[in-house]
Design an enzyme around this catalytic site. Structure first.
Site, PDB file in Angstrom:
ATOM      1  N   ARG A  66      67.553 -54.970  95.222  1.00 17.88           N
ATOM      2  CA  ARG A  66      66.898 -53.663  95.154  1.00 17.88           C
ATOM      3  C   ARG A  66      66.781 -53.037  96.540  1.00 17.88           C
ATOM      4  O   ARG A  66      67.048 -51.845  96.728  1.00 17.88           O
ATOM      5  CB  ARG A  66      65.512 -53.807  94.530  1.00 17.88           C
ATOM      6  N   HIS A 111      67.781 -61.894 110.998  1.00 21.54           N
ATOM      7  CA  HIS A 111      67.283 -62.358 109.701  1.00 21.54           C
ATOM      8  C   HIS A 111      68.332 -62.282 108.599  1.00 21.54           C
ATOM      9  O   HIS A 111      67.996 -62.333 107.416  1.00 21.54           O
ATOM     10  CB  HIS A 111      66.039 -61.558 109.304  1.00 21.54           C
ATOM     11  N   CYS A 119      76.919 -69.291 100.317  1.00 18.60           N
ATOM     12  CA  CYS A 119      76.745 -70.488  99.497  1.00 18.60           C
ATOM     13  C   CYS A 119      75.397 -71.123  99.812  1.00 18.60           C
ATOM     14  O   CYS A 119      74.956 -71.150 100.969  1.00 18.60           O
ATOM     15  CB  CYS A 119      77.885 -71.457  99.794  1.00 18.60           C
ATOM     16  N   CYS A 123      76.452 -76.400 104.401  1.00 21.25           N
ATOM     17  CA  CYS A 123      77.666 -76.943 105.016  1.00 21.25           C
ATOM     18  C   CYS A 123      78.912 -76.161 104.618  1.00 21.25           C
ATOM     19  O   CYS A 123      79.994 -76.415 105.153  1.00 21.25           O
ATOM     20  CB  CYS A 123      77.838 -78.408 104.628  1.00 21.25           C
ATOM     21  N   CYS A 124      78.768 -75.243 103.675  1.00 18.25           N
ATOM     22  CA  CYS A 124      79.897 -74.442 103.193  1.00 18.25           C
ATOM     23  C   CYS A 124      79.832 -73.072 103.838  1.00 18.25           C
ATOM     24  O   CYS A 124      78.771 -72.442 103.857  1.00 18.25           O
ATOM     25  CB  CYS A 124      79.849 -74.330 101.662  1.00 18.25           C
ATOM     26  N   CYS A 147      79.605 -70.870  93.993  1.00 19.87           N
ATOM     27  CA  CYS A 147      80.543 -70.754  95.094  1.00 19.87           C
ATOM     28  C   CYS A 147      81.936 -71.174  94.633  1.00 19.87           C
ATOM     29  O   CYS A 147      82.101 -72.273  94.077  1.00 19.87           O
ATOM     30  CB  CYS A 147      80.087 -71.626  96.254  1.00 19.87           C
ATOM     31  N   THR A 188      59.069 -52.195 115.406  1.00 11.56           N
ATOM     32  CA  THR A 188      58.601 -53.561 115.239  1.00 11.56           C
ATOM     33  C   THR A 188      57.573 -53.872 116.310  1.00 11.56           C
ATOM     34  O   THR A 188      57.673 -53.373 117.440  1.00 11.56           O
ATOM     35  CB  THR A 188      59.753 -54.582 115.321  1.00 11.56           C
ATOM     36  N   SER A 189      56.613 -54.700 115.954  1.00 10.65           N
ATOM     37  CA  SER A 189      55.636 -55.143 116.952  1.00 10.65           C
ATOM     38  C   SER A 189      56.256 -56.166 117.887  1.00 10.65           C
ATOM     39  O   SER A 189      55.748 -56.422 118.982  1.00 10.65           O
ATOM     40  CB  SER A 189      54.419 -55.759 116.255  1.00 10.65           C
TER      41      SER A 189
END
Length: 257
Positions: A66, A111, A119, A123-124, A147, A188-189
């Site tokens: 969304r 982020h 995946c 490790c993929c 995957c 942003t702070s």
């Protein structure tokens, strides 16, 4: 507090650190605060822990899908566009892809991104771009549920609590902070690590540091971090900087609404 500061000719290397406030005009909600998603959707905070996977996947697909859909429908803000036209590298805490949509070529996403699927198996290295839709299944957003490489479930490529931030993005962000001549924090702070380290690091390395915030924190908490604090709307300030950089007269009748 200063509204008059603008980048000087000697500020050839400008670096931006951006957060949710830059994208708020698109209708994307912030997580914290009275109207934040934590308050509006209490179950989301519990689902945002990596330890809740894979049971939390339906909720994550619905919420992040969304948010990505809202961002894509609205498109970049005047602030995103101004940063892109300045040609400055960007470090962002946002997951909406709006810097890239505006044309910024050098974007470090601390982020992750809600516009990618990865995946669930760390490790993929499989990943694909998403086409955000509606619903709580990977298929609703243009991704397979499993995957195709290893068969593990797929997930939005966003960093959850308990998970490590992408090492390459952190390393790039630290390098950009050390190389900056002007380090600008927008929306942003910067109070959450590792972003909280970046402005002080840039200042220690010799950069001028600037915070642009329509409602900045108390001045006492900003001393020693920012040389300039601009209490104003970043969607007014950044386009003004960009026009000044290009030598274009500042005509308010030409500002985007």
């Amino acid at each position: 507090m200063s509204r008059d500061f603008r980048p000087a000719p000697e500020h050839r290397r400008i670096v931006f650190l951006t957060g949710a406030g830059l994208s708020a005009r698109t209708g994307l909600g912030q997580f914290r605060g009275p109207g934040g998603l934590w308050r509006l959707e209490p179950e989301l905070e519990a689902a945002m822990h990596g330890s809740a996977l894979p049971a939390s996947l339906p909720l994550l697909w619905r919420v992040w899908g969304r948010m990505a859909r809202i961002a894509a429908a609205h498109g970049p803000t005047p602030g995103h566009l101004a940063i892109a036209r300045l040609g400055a590298p960007v470090i962002t805490q946002n997951i909406d892809g709006l810097h890239q949509a505006a044309g910024s070529a050098d974007v470090s996403e601390l982020h992750g991104s809600a516009l990618r699927a990865v995946c669930l198996d760390g490790c993929c290295d499989w990943s694909i771009p998403l086409s955000p839709g509606e619903g709580d299944r990977a298929e609703d957003h243009g991704a397979p549920a499993q995957c195709p490489v290893c068969g593990a479930p797929t997930r939005p490529d966003v960093v959850l609590f308990d998970e490590q931030l992408p090492g390459a993005a952190i390393d790039r962000s630290l390098r950009l902070a050390r190389e900056a001549e002007l380090f600008v924090v927008v929306g942003t702070s910067g109070a959450v690590l590792p972003a909280a380290r970046l402005a002080p690091l840039a200042r220690e390395a010799g950069a001028r540091t600037v915070l642009i915030d329509i409602d900045p924190p108390p001045a006492a908490g900003l001393r020693g971090v920012f040389d300039e604090v601009i209490r104003a709307d970043c969607h007014d300030v950044l386009p003004s900087w960009e026009r000044a950089r290009r030598g274009v007269a500042d005509n308010p009748f030409l500002h985007p609404f």
